[in-house]
Design an enzyme around this catalytic site. Structure first.
Site, PDB file in Angstrom:
ATOM      1  N   HIS A  35      -7.814   2.036  -0.321  1.00 41.12           N
ATOM      2  CA  HIS A  35      -6.540   1.716   0.328  1.00 41.12           C
ATOM      3  C   HIS A  35      -5.995   2.902   1.123  1.00 41.12           C
ATOM      4  CE1 HIS A  35      -6.374  -2.052  -1.828  1.00 41.12           C
ATOM      5  NE2 HIS A  35      -6.454  -1.427  -2.979  1.00 41.12           N
ATOM      6  N   HIS A  84      -0.586  10.977  -0.474  1.00 44.43           N
ATOM      7  CA  HIS A  84      -1.509  10.112   0.255  1.00 44.43           C
ATOM      8  C   HIS A  84      -0.909   9.754   1.603  1.00 44.43           C
ATOM      9  CE1 HIS A  84       1.144   7.333  -1.991  1.00 44.43           C
ATOM     10  NE2 HIS A  84       1.089   6.630  -0.878  1.00 44.43           N
ATOM     11  N   HIS A  86      -0.572   6.970   5.120  1.00 43.85           N
ATOM     12  CA  HIS A  86      -0.603   5.620   5.698  1.00 43.85           C
ATOM     13  C   HIS A  86      -0.733   5.781   7.215  1.00 43.85           C
ATOM     14  CE1 HIS A  86       0.692   3.618   1.938  1.00 43.85           C
ATOM     15  NE2 HIS A  86       1.355   4.737   1.755  1.00 43.85           N
ATOM     16  N   HIS A 133       3.146  10.503   1.968  1.00 48.62           N
ATOM     17  CA  HIS A 133       3.957  10.322   0.772  1.00 48.62           C
ATOM     18  C   HIS A 133       3.535  11.335  -0.284  1.00 48.62           C
ATOM     19  CE1 HIS A 133       4.747   5.815   1.828  1.00 48.62           C
ATOM     20  NE2 HIS A 133       5.508   6.644   2.523  1.00 48.62           N
ATOM     21  N   THR A 167       5.117   0.819  -2.420  1.00 49.34           N
ATOM     22  CA  THR A 167       4.932   0.002  -1.220  1.00 49.34           C
ATOM     23  C   THR A 167       3.654  -0.826  -1.238  1.00 49.34           C
ATOM     24  OG1 THR A 167       3.834   1.767   0.030  1.00 49.34           O
ATOM     25  CG2 THR A 167       6.254   1.653   0.154  1.00 49.34           C
ATOM     26  N   THR A 168       2.949  -0.844  -2.359  1.00 49.84           N
ATOM     27  CA  THR A 168       1.834  -1.774  -2.550  1.00 49.84           C
ATOM     28  C   THR A 168       1.917  -2.318  -3.965  1.00 49.84           C
ATOM     29  OG1 THR A 168       0.259  -0.122  -3.343  1.00 49.84           O
ATOM     30  CG2 THR A 168       0.318  -0.511  -0.971  1.00 49.84           C
TER      31      THR A 168
END
Length: 297
Positions: free
Chosen positions: A89, A114, A116, A141, A223-224
């Site tokens: 992801h 991590h 995005h 993040h 957020t996931t």
């Protein structure tokens, strides 16, 4: 922040048992278990305090009581290498627990960070949070758990005051950001899901904006999936800049598929759409929009 965190915990603690939903790693950003279906499989994803959000600056509330945010130990990375991991992801960098945050109601210890990103390069979006409807090209993040109230990350992540996440919006320019090369230069070693590699430790604070005093603060969620509503979000007003070439490498070098899978799938557009703010307030630590919004890191 997200079940990137759940995946991270499951990998560190193989014996840890979660709910069937949290152990189901089959969710995606698009497709059969894409964003629009998350709440069917992970009920909290349909909650009223979800993240990310669009920060409408004219509707924010200035809170003079919000103190400057001070990272502790971010520059003291020690001699032990960091671990970089492709979980299918995103790319995750594990952080030592001596790194923490000052300026929050409790002590929050670092766990991981991590990224995005999108798929189309500059101006096509890729950040999770937006400001006045405008997205950035990517978002970093940095995840922490409330180590003052809870013994570990797994206990904290389901509690309303359990997590604190720093959100850093990333935009592109002509100049290379050397701090981000500490991550980007090693992505080729974890091209496929479940691959992990040691990388040289580096100054984590060099990834952050120079101005840490001006930020937006609100209560939200991962957020996931499983979208636990346990996050105190701090989104910095100043954005960090990387080069177009650095962004392109981030967007095109990783796969969400495993090495032994015949069909390779690029890991792209790993960001969630903004969620309704509902009755939540977004607070600011500064009274007016002024000063620089960009930083070289």
């Amino acid at each position: 922040m997200d079940s990137v965190v759940v995946l991270f915990i499951l990998l560190l603690r193989p014996g840890l048992r979660w709910t069937a939903a949290a152990e189901d790693m089959s969710w995606t950003y698009t497709g059969l278990v894409g964003q629009s279906q998350w709440s069917e499989h992970f009920p909290e994803c349909g909650g009223s305090s979800q993240s990310p959000v669009d920060v409408v600056t004219t509707q924010t509330k200035y809170d003079p009581g919000l103190p400057p945010l001070t990272p502790l130990g971010y520059s003291q990375h020690g001699n032990r290498p960091f671990t970089l991991y492709n979980n299918g992801h995103t790319a995750v960098i594990e952080l030592p627990d001596w790194m923490s945050l000052d300026g929050l109601p409790w002590l929050f210890s670092a766990v991981q960070m991590h990224l995005h990103w999108g798929s189309g390069g500059p101006s096509y979006g890729g950040s999770e949070h937006t400001i006045n409807g405008q997205s950035a090209e990517a978002e970093l993040h940095v995840v922490h758990y409330n180590s003052e109230l809870y013994p570990n990350m797994s206990a904290a992540m389901t509690q309303r005051d359990g997590l604190a996440v720093l959100g850093i919006l990333i935009v592109t320019g002509e100049e290379t950001n050397p701090a981000f090369n500490n991550i980007i230069n090693y992505l080729s070693r974890v091209r496929h899901a479940n691959q992990k590699v040691f990388i040289p430790a580096f100054d984590v604070q060099s990834l952050l904006p120079k101005d840490l005093d001006r930020y937006y603060r609100y209560n939200g969620s991962l957020t996931t999936p499983p979208c636990f509503q346990s996050v105190i979000w701090t989104l910095f007003h100043e954005r960090v800049q990387i080069s177009k070439a650095q962004l392109l490498k981030m967007e095109t070098i990783l796969y969400s598929s495993k090495a032994d899978e015949a069909d390779r799938m690029l890991l792209q557009d790993n960001y969630r759409a903004t969620q309704p703010l509902n009755h939540r307030a977004v607070f600011t630590s500064f009274a007016a929009d002024s000063g620089k919004e960009l930083s070289s890191g």
